[in-house]
Design an enzyme around this catalytic site. Structure first.
Site, PDB file in Angstrom:
ATOM      1  N   ASP A   1       0.823  -1.209   0.000  1.00  5.11           N
ATOM      2  CA  ASP A   1       0.000   0.000   0.000  1.00  5.11           C
ATOM      3  C   ASP A   1       0.857   1.258   0.000  1.00  5.11           C
ATOM      4  OD1 ASP A   1      -3.035  -0.799   1.925  1.00  5.11           O
ATOM      5  OD2 ASP A   1      -2.343  -1.302  -0.096  1.00  5.11           O
TER       6      ASP A   1
ATOM      7  N   MET B   1      -8.769   9.486   7.858  1.00  2.79           N
ATOM      8  CA  MET B   1      -9.230   9.877   6.520  1.00  2.79           C
ATOM      9  C   MET B   1     -10.189  11.066   6.579  1.00  2.79           C
ATOM     10  SD  MET B   1      -9.908   6.202   4.714  1.00  2.79           S
ATOM     11  CE  MET B   1     -10.920   5.514   6.006  1.00  2.79           C
TER      12      MET B   1
ATOM     13  N   LYS C   1      -3.463   3.543  -2.493  1.00  6.77           N
ATOM     14  CA  LYS C   1      -4.571   4.470  -2.710  1.00  6.77           C
ATOM     15  C   LYS C   1      -4.268   5.756  -1.987  1.00  6.77           C
ATOM     16  CE  LYS C   1      -8.155   0.967  -2.337  1.00  6.77           C
ATOM     17  NZ  LYS C   1      -8.897   0.305  -1.292  1.00  6.77           N
TER      18      LYS C   1
HETATM   19  O1  UP2 Z   1     -14.619   3.860  -0.591  1.00  6.79           O
HETATM   20  C1  UP2 Z   1     -13.604   4.521  -0.895  1.00  6.79           C
HETATM   21  O2  UP2 Z   1     -12.411   4.128  -0.645  1.00  6.79           O
HETATM   22  C2  UP2 Z   1     -13.836   5.918  -1.503  1.00  6.79           C
HETATM   23  C3  UP2 Z   1     -14.392   6.855  -0.400  1.00  6.79           C
HETATM   24  C4  UP2 Z   1     -13.273   7.246   0.501  1.00  6.79           C
HETATM   25  C5  UP2 Z   1     -12.941   6.616   1.707  1.00  6.79           C
HETATM   26  N1  UP2 Z   1     -11.840   7.245   2.248  1.00  6.79           N
HETATM   27  C6  UP2 Z   1     -11.493   8.268   1.420  1.00  6.79           C
HETATM   28  C7  UP2 Z   1     -12.345   8.281   0.312  1.00  6.79           C
HETATM   29  C8  UP2 Z   1     -12.217   9.229  -0.833  1.00  6.79           C
HETATM   30  C9  UP2 Z   1     -11.138   8.682  -1.769  1.00  6.79           C
HETATM   31  O3  UP2 Z   1     -10.298   7.820  -1.343  1.00  6.79           O
HETATM   32  O4  UP2 Z   1     -11.134   9.135  -2.888  1.00  6.79           O
HETATM   33  C10 UP2 Z   1     -10.414   9.226   1.670  1.00  6.79           C
HETATM   34  C11 UP2 Z   1      -9.094   8.593   1.809  1.00  6.79           C
HETATM   35  N2  UP2 Z   1      -8.718   7.406   1.245  1.00  6.79           N
HETATM   36  C12 UP2 Z   1      -7.427   7.179   1.619  1.00  6.79           C
HETATM   37  C13 UP2 Z   1      -6.945   8.272   2.377  1.00  6.79           C
HETATM   38  C14 UP2 Z   1      -5.518   8.396   2.877  1.00  6.79           C
HETATM   39  C15 UP2 Z   1      -4.855   9.597   2.363  1.00  6.79           C
HETATM   40  O5  UP2 Z   1      -4.947   9.851   1.154  1.00  6.79           O
HETATM   41  O6  UP2 Z   1      -4.338  10.276   3.229  1.00  6.79           O
HETATM   42  C16 UP2 Z   1      -8.013   9.178   2.521  1.00  6.79           C
HETATM   43  C17 UP2 Z   1      -8.049  10.435   3.397  1.00  6.79           C
HETATM   44  C18 UP2 Z   1      -8.024  11.734   2.677  1.00  6.79           C
HETATM   45  C19 UP2 Z   1      -8.363  12.797   3.744  1.00  6.79           C
HETATM   46  O7  UP2 Z   1      -7.810  12.769   4.851  1.00  6.79           O
HETATM   47  O8  UP2 Z   1      -9.246  13.609   3.456  1.00  6.79           O
HETATM   48  C20 UP2 Z   1      -6.681   5.975   1.272  1.00  6.79           C
HETATM   49  C21 UP2 Z   1      -7.246   4.711   1.779  1.00  6.79           C
HETATM   50  N3  UP2 Z   1      -8.601   4.397   1.866  1.00  6.79           N
HETATM   51  C22 UP2 Z   1      -8.660   3.083   2.333  1.00  6.79           C
HETATM   52  C23 UP2 Z   1      -7.363   2.588   2.547  1.00  6.79           C
HETATM   53  C24 UP2 Z   1      -7.026   1.219   3.064  1.00  6.79           C
HETATM   54  C25 UP2 Z   1      -7.083   0.195   1.957  1.00  6.79           C
HETATM   55  O9  UP2 Z   1      -7.809   0.393   0.975  1.00  6.79           O
HETATM   56  O10 UP2 Z   1      -6.399  -0.798   2.104  1.00  6.79           O
HETATM   57  C26 UP2 Z   1      -6.468   3.620   2.211  1.00  6.79           C
HETATM   58  C27 UP2 Z   1      -4.937   3.585   2.297  1.00  6.79           C
HETATM   59  C28 UP2 Z   1      -4.427   2.626   1.242  1.00  6.79           C
HETATM   60  C29 UP2 Z   1      -2.955   2.853   1.021  1.00  6.79           C
HETATM   61  O11 UP2 Z   1      -2.248   3.177   2.003  1.00  6.79           O
HETATM   62  O12 UP2 Z   1      -2.531   2.678  -0.130  1.00  6.79           O
HETATM   63  C30 UP2 Z   1      -9.875   2.276   2.539  1.00  6.79           C
HETATM   64  C31 UP2 Z   1     -11.096   2.996   2.866  1.00  6.79           C
HETATM   65  N4  UP2 Z   1     -11.623   4.018   2.124  1.00  6.79           N
HETATM   66  C32 UP2 Z   1     -12.777   4.408   2.764  1.00  6.79           C
HETATM   67  C33 UP2 Z   1     -13.020   3.620   3.907  1.00  6.79           C
HETATM   68  C34 UP2 Z   1     -14.247   3.690   4.822  1.00  6.79           C
HETATM   69  C35 UP2 Z   1     -15.333   2.830   4.198  1.00  6.79           C
HETATM   70  C36 UP2 Z   1     -16.557   2.841   5.080  1.00  6.79           C
HETATM   71  O13 UP2 Z   1     -16.520   2.181   6.139  1.00  6.79           O
HETATM   72  O14 UP2 Z   1     -17.531   3.540   4.708  1.00  6.79           O
HETATM   73  C37 UP2 Z   1     -11.963   2.716   3.973  1.00  6.79           C
HETATM   74  C38 UP2 Z   1     -11.732   1.650   5.006  1.00  6.79           C
HETATM   75  C39 UP2 Z   1     -12.573   0.428   4.771  1.00  6.79           C
HETATM   76  O15 UP2 Z   1     -13.192   0.318   3.683  1.00  6.79           O
HETATM   77  O16 UP2 Z   1     -12.606  -0.368   5.709  1.00  6.79           O
HETATM   78  C40 UP2 Z   1     -13.651   5.484   2.290  1.00  6.79           C
HETATM   79  C1  SAM Z   2      -7.455   3.892   5.366  1.00  7.29           C
HETATM   80  S1  SAM Z   2      -6.763   4.441   6.840  1.00  7.29           S
HETATM   81  C2  SAM Z   2      -5.607   3.152   7.201  1.00  7.29           C
HETATM   82  C3  SAM Z   2      -5.307   3.067   8.695  1.00  7.29           C
HETATM   83  C4  SAM Z   2      -4.291   1.975   9.023  1.00  7.29           C
HETATM   84  N1  SAM Z   2      -4.828   0.632   8.653  1.00  7.29           N
HETATM   85  C5  SAM Z   2      -3.937   2.005  10.527  1.00  7.29           C
HETATM   86  O1  SAM Z   2      -4.283   1.077  11.261  1.00  7.29           O
HETATM   87  O2  SAM Z   2      -3.259   2.987  10.936  1.00  7.29           O
HETATM   88  C6  SAM Z   2      -5.644   5.733   6.276  1.00  7.29           C
HETATM   89  C7  SAM Z   2      -5.633   6.859   7.289  1.00  7.29           C
HETATM   90  O3  SAM Z   2      -4.848   6.488   8.422  1.00  7.29           O
HETATM   91  C8  SAM Z   2      -4.235   7.672   8.965  1.00  7.29           C
HETATM   92  N2  SAM Z   2      -2.778   7.475   8.971  1.00  7.29           N
HETATM   93  C9  SAM Z   2      -2.131   6.329   8.628  1.00  7.29           C
HETATM   94  N3  SAM Z   2      -0.806   6.461   8.858  1.00  7.29           N
HETATM   95  C10 SAM Z   2      -0.619   7.721   9.377  1.00  7.29           C
HETATM   96  C11 SAM Z   2       0.510   8.461   9.837  1.00  7.29           C
HETATM   97  N4  SAM Z   2       1.749   7.932   9.813  1.00  7.29           N
HETATM   98  N5  SAM Z   2       0.315   9.733  10.310  1.00  7.29           N
HETATM   99  C12 SAM Z   2      -0.930  10.282  10.317  1.00  7.29           C
HETATM  100  N6  SAM Z   2      -2.054   9.645   9.898  1.00  7.29           N
HETATM  101  C13 SAM Z   2      -1.892   8.369   9.444  1.00  7.29           C
HETATM  102  C14 SAM Z   2      -4.691   8.845   8.101  1.00  7.29           C
HETATM  103  O4  SAM Z   2      -5.878   9.348   8.685  1.00  7.29           O
HETATM  104  C15 SAM Z   2      -5.009   8.164   6.782  1.00  7.29           C
HETATM  105  O5  SAM Z   2      -5.963   8.954   6.065  1.00  7.29           O
END
Ligand code: UP2
Ligand code: SAM
Length: 247
Positions: A38, A176, A61
């Site tokens: 990731d 997030m 992502k």
């Molecule tokens: O469903 C989606 O992923 C799209 C909606 C969306 C989410 N987060 C979001 C977005 C906007 C976007 O990513 O464009 C917004 C989002 N996605 C992400 C971040 C991290 C970042 O850019 O700082 C953010 C945060 C951006 C912010 O802080 O505003 C990336 C993300 N989403 C996610 C993950 C974990 C993964 O996919 O393995 C990861 C990290 C993957 C990686 O490190 O490469 C997963 C995710 N996205 C989401 C959720 C909550 C779902 C729920 O329970 O309703 C979840 C967790 C889950 O599904 O259990 C929703």
């Molecule tokens: C989809 S969640 C994944 C969380 C991860 N599985 C965990 O247990 O920490 C991604 C979010 O985790 C948080 N995050 C993960 N690593 C971080 C870091 N080093 N510093 C600040 N926020 C972090 C941010 O809110 C980011 O948007």
């Protein structure tokens, strides 16, 4: 008869610092023939531990920039394991905290492939911690809740589960949530347990060299964030624990 090496190991990489992954996780990475990783995995973790022959597959992502859909990631994991390989699926923090690790385990189990899960240190607790913010504290906070600041886009209004205004935990940790900060603050203020003076902190890039914190109250944080180049990934922490160790 060729030995069946097909196995998937889900490894939580921790919050980013290479020294904050488990020994078990490091040993799995060293043995891996394929590493599917990731975006929020600390870059040195793979560079310093993966075998030079290991196949590296990025499936990261970032908000709005998903390199692969989850279904595609699940298929890549299964296909690589079926090539009789030891596959490590490396995710930020802990795989089961908003990491979609559960969905990946279901996809692996459906194919009858052997798997193992190695927990990671989740950022939701460890990142506040390294900024001197304990998520619980005697007589100040006896509960904390960790919520997503973004719900999956394919959810209907009725399926949306996070109602920040209804949360009564003394400490709230939002993952997030950076891009929705202003909306989150408005909803948090609708709960009579909180007011304009409730402390809030935004913690960015925790445990990495460029880690940064901005602090304020629910009444001031939106303006502070606008003047402080706040950007994702970051964690939002709300509650009296934010300042409890400031003496
Ligand atoms: O469903 C989606 O992923 C799209 C909606 C969306 C989410 N987060 C979001 C977005 C906007 C976007 O990513 O464009 C917004 C989002 N996605 C992400 C971040 C991290 C970042 O850019 O700082 C953010 C945060 C951006 C912010 O802080 O505003 C990336 C993300 N989403 C996610 C993950 C974990 C993964 O996919 O393995 C990861 C990290 C993957 C990686 O490190 O490469 C997963 C995710 N996205 C989401 C959720 C909550 C779902 C729920 O329970 O309703 C979840 C967790 C889950 O599904 O259990 C929703
Ligand atoms: C989809 S969640 C994944 C969380 C991860 N599985 C965990 O247990 O920490 C991604 C979010 O985790 C948080 N995050 C993960 N690593 C971080 C870091 N080093 N510093 C600040 N926020 C972090 C941010 O809110 C980011 O948007």
């Amino acid at each position: 008869m060729e030995k069946n090496n097909s196995k998937v190991i889900l490894v939580g990489a921790g919050p980013g610092d290479e020294e904050l992954i488990t020994l078990k996780g490091i040993n799995a990475i060293k043995s891996a023939e394929v590493i599917i990783y990731d975006d929020l995995v600390g870059e040195n973790i793979i560079k310093n531990n993966a075998s030079k022959d290991a196949e590296l597959i990025y499936v990261g992502k970032r908000k709005g920039k998903h390199s692969h859909k989850q279904e595609e990631i699940n298929q890549i994991i299964v296909n690589k394991a079926k090539e009789n390989k030891l596959v490590v699926r490396l995710k930020g923090g802990d795989s089961f905290v908003f990491g979609r690790g559960g969905e990946e385990v279901l996809a692996i189990k459906k194919e009858g492939i052997a798997y193992e899960i190695i927990p990671g240190i989740t950022s939701s607790i460890s990142v506040p911690e390294i900024f001197d913010i304990p998520v619980t504290h005697r007589k100040v906070a006896t509960s904390f809740t960790v919520v997503t600041g973004h719900e999956a886009e394919d959810k209907s209004e009725g399926e949306k589960q996070v109602k920040l205004e209804d949360l009564n935990a003394q400490t709230i940790v939002i993952l997030m949530g950076i891009s929705n900060l202003e909306n989150h603050v408005k909803k948090l203020l609708r709960n009579p347990r909180r007011n304009e003076n409730t402390p809030i902190a935004i913690l960015m890039d925790g445990t990495r060299d460029n880690q940064r914190m901005v602090k304020g109250t629910l009444g001031t944080i939106v303006e502070i964030a606008q003047n402080s180049d706040v950007r994702a990934p970051g964690i939002i922490v709300v509650g009296d624990v934010v300042n409890i160790l400031d003496i």
